[in-house]
Design a protein around this motif. Structure first.
Motif, short mmCIF file in Angstrom:
data_model
loop_
_atom_site.label_atom_id
_atom_site.label_comp_id
_atom_site.label_asym_id
_atom_site.label_seq_id
_atom_site.Cartn_x
_atom_site.Cartn_y
_atom_site.Cartn_z
N LEU A 1 0.82 -1.20 0.00
CA LEU A 1 0.00 0.00 0.00
C LEU A 1 0.86 1.26 0.00
CD1 LEU A 1 -3.07 0.43 0.08
CD2 LEU A 1 -2.90 0.70 2.53
N ILE B 1 -0.89 -4.58 9.76
CA ILE B 1 -0.45 -3.44 8.97
C ILE B 1 1.04 -3.29 9.20
CG2 ILE B 1 -0.61 -0.95 8.63
CD1 ILE B 1 -3.49 -1.11 9.70
N LEU C 1 -1.83 -5.36 5.13
CA LEU C 1 -1.32 -4.20 4.39
C LEU C 1 0.16 -4.10 4.68
CD1 LEU C 1 -4.11 -1.56 5.14
CD2 LEU C 1 -3.98 -3.23 3.28
N PHE D 1 3.25 0.11 3.93
CA PHE D 1 2.27 1.18 3.97
C PHE D 1 2.96 2.53 4.13
CE2 PHE D 1 -1.08 3.13 6.99
CZ PHE D 1 -1.57 3.95 6.00
N LYS E 1 4.17 -0.89 8.38
CA LYS E 1 4.58 0.43 7.89
C LYS E 1 5.82 0.29 7.04
CE LYS E 1 4.63 4.97 7.90
NZ LYS E 1 5.26 5.17 6.62
#
Length: 154
Positions: A29, A114, A63, A66, A116
């Motif tokens: 993402l 998620i 994800l 990100f 990062k």
């Protein structure tokens, strides 16, 4: 991208039919925040469509990498080194929006996390931390707070 999603669904069905066990989908993402309000609304709509499509697969959804880049109203990238406090807050608000959308559109049992991308500011994108040029200490930014608050459901 609807064509990419159609392709993904085709391959998931094909692999399932051949006996492969696909537990989840890892979606890389890399997003953009735009000061152009019309473009930003389109960015949000595209993200929401992506998350709705991913949720419809019934698979675990993660994800990864990100990050959000920042573009001014003319479409130029704004470097993390040049971003103003006001711009960083807009970016922070979008980080919060993305995380809250993920947490609301992907059911709890299908959330695989998620991850990062850039934690610290690079030239692009802005991270969650900046590095003080004098002390070399890591400094939490508005994006850090928004990221953490959204994960807590605030």
């Amino acid at each position: 991208n609807d064509k990419k999603f159609e392709s993904l669904m085709y391959w998931l069905k094909t692999w399932d039919a051949n006996g492969a066990k696909i537990d989840g989908i890892n979606a890389k993402l890399n997003l953009t925040y735009s000061e152009d309000a019309e473009k930003q609304e389109a960015n949000k709509a595209s993200l929401d469509n992506l998350l709705d499509n991913l949720a419809s697969t019934g698979k675990l959804i993660r994800l990864s990498n990100f990050d959000i880049s920042y573009k001014d109203a003319e479409g130029n990238n704004v470097s993390a080194n040049d971003i103003t406090d006001e711009q960083r807050q807009k970016l922070a608000d979008y980080y919060g929006y993305v995380i809250k959308s993920y947490m609301s559109k992907i059911s709890n049992e299908k959330q695989a996390g998620i991850c990062k991308g850039n934690l610290a500011d690079t030239s692009d994108p802005a991270g969650l931390w900046s590095v003080d040029s004098k002390s070399k200490d890591w400094v939490r930014t508005a994006t850090y707070k928004a990221f953490c608050d959204a994960l807590q459901g605030k």
